[in-house]
Design an enzyme around this catalytic site. Structure first.
Site, short mmCIF file in Angstrom:
data_model
loop_
_atom_site.label_atom_id
_atom_site.label_comp_id
_atom_site.label_asym_id
_atom_site.label_seq_id
_atom_site.Cartn_x
_atom_site.Cartn_y
_atom_site.Cartn_z
N ASP A 43 0.84 -1.20 0.00
CA ASP A 43 0.00 0.00 0.00
C ASP A 43 0.88 1.26 0.00
O ASP A 43 1.67 1.46 0.91
CB ASP A 43 -0.87 0.00 1.26
CG ASP A 43 -1.82 1.18 1.31
OD1 ASP A 43 -2.96 1.04 0.82
OD2 ASP A 43 -1.44 2.25 1.84
N HIS A 106 -8.01 9.19 -1.88
CA HIS A 106 -7.38 9.14 -0.55
C HIS A 106 -8.27 9.76 0.54
O HIS A 106 -8.43 9.19 1.61
CB HIS A 106 -6.03 9.86 -0.63
CG HIS A 106 -5.06 9.44 0.41
ND1 HIS A 106 -3.71 9.40 0.19
CD2 HIS A 106 -5.21 9.04 1.70
CE1 HIS A 106 -3.09 8.99 1.29
NE2 HIS A 106 -3.98 8.78 2.22
P1 NDP Z 1 0.51 1.32 11.93
O1 NDP Z 1 -0.68 1.21 12.82
O2 NDP Z 1 0.79 0.29 10.92
O3 NDP Z 1 1.76 1.48 12.90
C1 NDP Z 1 3.06 1.68 12.44
C2 NDP Z 1 3.95 1.93 13.65
O4 NDP Z 1 3.96 0.77 14.49
C3 NDP Z 1 5.36 2.22 13.26
O5 NDP Z 1 5.86 3.19 14.15
C4 NDP Z 1 6.09 0.88 13.48
O6 NDP Z 1 7.42 1.13 13.87
C5 NDP Z 1 5.29 0.27 14.63
N1 NDP Z 1 5.21 -1.20 14.55
C6 NDP Z 1 4.91 -1.94 13.46
N2 NDP Z 1 4.88 -3.24 13.78
C7 NDP Z 1 5.16 -3.34 15.09
C8 NDP Z 1 5.25 -4.42 15.99
N3 NDP Z 1 5.05 -5.67 15.60
N4 NDP Z 1 5.58 -4.14 17.29
C9 NDP Z 1 5.79 -2.88 17.68
N5 NDP Z 1 5.70 -1.80 16.89
C10 NDP Z 1 5.38 -2.03 15.58
O7 NDP Z 1 0.44 2.79 11.29
P2 NDP Z 1 0.40 3.44 9.87
O8 NDP Z 1 -0.18 4.78 10.07
O9 NDP Z 1 1.69 3.35 9.17
O10 NDP Z 1 -0.73 2.58 9.07
C11 NDP Z 1 -0.43 1.49 8.22
C12 NDP Z 1 -0.55 1.87 6.76
O11 NDP Z 1 -1.87 2.33 6.46
C13 NDP Z 1 0.32 3.08 6.35
O12 NDP Z 1 1.68 2.76 6.31
C14 NDP Z 1 -0.33 3.46 5.05
O13 NDP Z 1 0.09 2.59 4.03
C15 NDP Z 1 -1.80 3.28 5.40
N6 NDP Z 1 -2.44 4.54 5.86
C16 NDP Z 1 -3.49 5.05 5.11
C17 NDP Z 1 -4.14 6.19 5.50
C18 NDP Z 1 -5.25 6.70 4.67
O14 NDP Z 1 -5.68 7.85 4.89
N7 NDP Z 1 -5.76 5.96 3.73
C19 NDP Z 1 -3.76 6.94 6.71
C20 NDP Z 1 -2.70 6.31 7.45
C21 NDP Z 1 -2.10 5.15 7.03
P3 NDP Z 1 8.68 0.45 13.10
O15 NDP Z 1 8.59 0.92 11.67
O16 NDP Z 1 9.85 0.98 13.83
O17 NDP Z 1 8.49 -1.04 13.25
#
Ligand code: NDP
Length: 280
Positions: A43, A106
């Site tokens: 994504d 979006h």
């Molecule tokens: P997430 O809820 O996926 O959380 C990501 C965070 O959690 C990062 O800081 C990551 O750190 C940490 N993390 C991931 N896995 C673990 C784990 N197993 N244990 C502990 N910490 C963990 O947040 P996102 O906002 O990134 O949402 C996911 C995806 O959704 C986005 O990347 C994007 O593609 C999409 N999105 C879409 C939106 C929309 O408006 N359509 C808005 C927001 C997001 P680290 O990288 O250090 O592991």
């Protein structure tokens, strides 16, 4: 990987990989790592400024293009008929692809920010329908659409959105909107499935995780897929990328599901589609 069938007949993996904030080398490496660990849904979005990196990561993975489901999104400042067509071309170029598996609006144009919000969304949608008919996009969908935005879209749409990607995690799962989407045969996809870590300190989640010998992240993700909602967790750590896809050797029982269902509001991003870009 388990797949979900969309209302247009296409299939999307139940678990995918999010790339928000994975830019440049980080983006290439994390996408490559995710694909090597079995992810087949990636994504991205024009606004993440990482489509080039995502495209390179996919190529570097050595997995055939057709085996990977790629989502990207049209940014809200570029809504409109002509602009949608131009933006799709730009995304295709940056990703270095001939087609996109899923293209999403979006954020909807909303009543707070636009006088003619219904028309702006409808015009973009018409362009997306045409791009789908041309084969440049396999499936078309929306993101952050409330019921009011969907209802307005249905007034002129020929194609029902295949997906609505919305904020969905323990403590904020938009139950009514989710039920409405399911009723309309629109698959729900969760963004920020881990609430960006904001629910990790929760005692109930910690207890459930201990019982299953899983991490709190895995419990959050498992709870979402047991609601038949697609997840796209993001991580830049190979260990966590792997952890987030290992969700199929345990199951939450109905009591555990209900406990999490009933969490008070927590971890909410503060972003509401009917006022965005303002926050509450
Ligand atoms: P997430 O809820 O996926 O959380 C990501 C965070 O959690 C990062 O800081 C990551 O750190 C940490 N993390 C991931 N896995 C673990 C784990 N197993 N244990 C502990 N910490 C963990 O947040 P996102 O906002 O990134 O949402 C996911 C995806 O959704 C986005 O990347 C994007 O593609 C999409 N999105 C879409 C939106 C929309 O408006 N359509 C808005 C927001 C997001 P680290 O990288 O250090 O592991």
């Amino acid at each position: 990987m388990k797949k979900v069938t969309l209302n247009d007949g296409n299939k999307i993996p139940l678990v995918g990989f999010g790339t928000y904030k994975c830019k440049e080398q980080d983006g290439i490496e994390s996408v490559k790592s995710a694909i090597s660990k079995g992810y087949r849904l990636i994504d991205t979005a024009a606004i993440y400024e990482n489509e080039e990196a995502v495209g390179k990561g996919i190529k570097a993975s050595g997995i055939l293009r057709d085996e990977i489901f790629i989502t990207t999104k049209l940014w809200r400042e570029n809504l409109g008929y002509e602009s949608t067509k131009k933006e799709l071309e730009k995304s295709l170029k940056r990703l270095d692809l001939d087609y996109i598996d899923l293209y999403l609006i979006h954020w909807p144009a909303n009543a707070k920010n636009y006088d003619n919000w219904q028309k702006i969304n409808a015009d973009s949608w018409r362009a997306m329908e045409e791009l789908q008919a041309e084969g440049k996009i396999k499936s078309i969908g929306v993101s952050n659409f409330f019921k009011e935005h969907l209802e307005a879209l249905f007034e002129t749409a020929n194609v029902i959105p295949a997906i609505n990607q919305i904020e969905f995690h323990p403590g904020y799962w938009q139950q009514e909107l989710t039920a409405y989407c399911k009723l309309k045969n629109i698959v729900v996809e969760s963004w920020s499935p881990l609430a960006r870590g904001k629910v990790f300190g929760n005692e109930v989640l910690t207890e459930i995780a201990k019982k299953h010998r899983k991490s709190v992240a895995q419990v959050c993700l498992r709870w979402i897929i047991q609601h038949n909602v697609i997840i796209i967790p993001k991580s830049t750590s190979p260990k966590r990328i792997e952890e987030n896809i290992h969700l199929f050797d345990f199951e939450l029982n109905p009591t555990e599901m209900e406990l999490i269902n009933r969490f008070p509001k927590m971890g909410f991003s503060g972003e509401l589609p009917n006022i965005w870009p303002d926050k509450i």
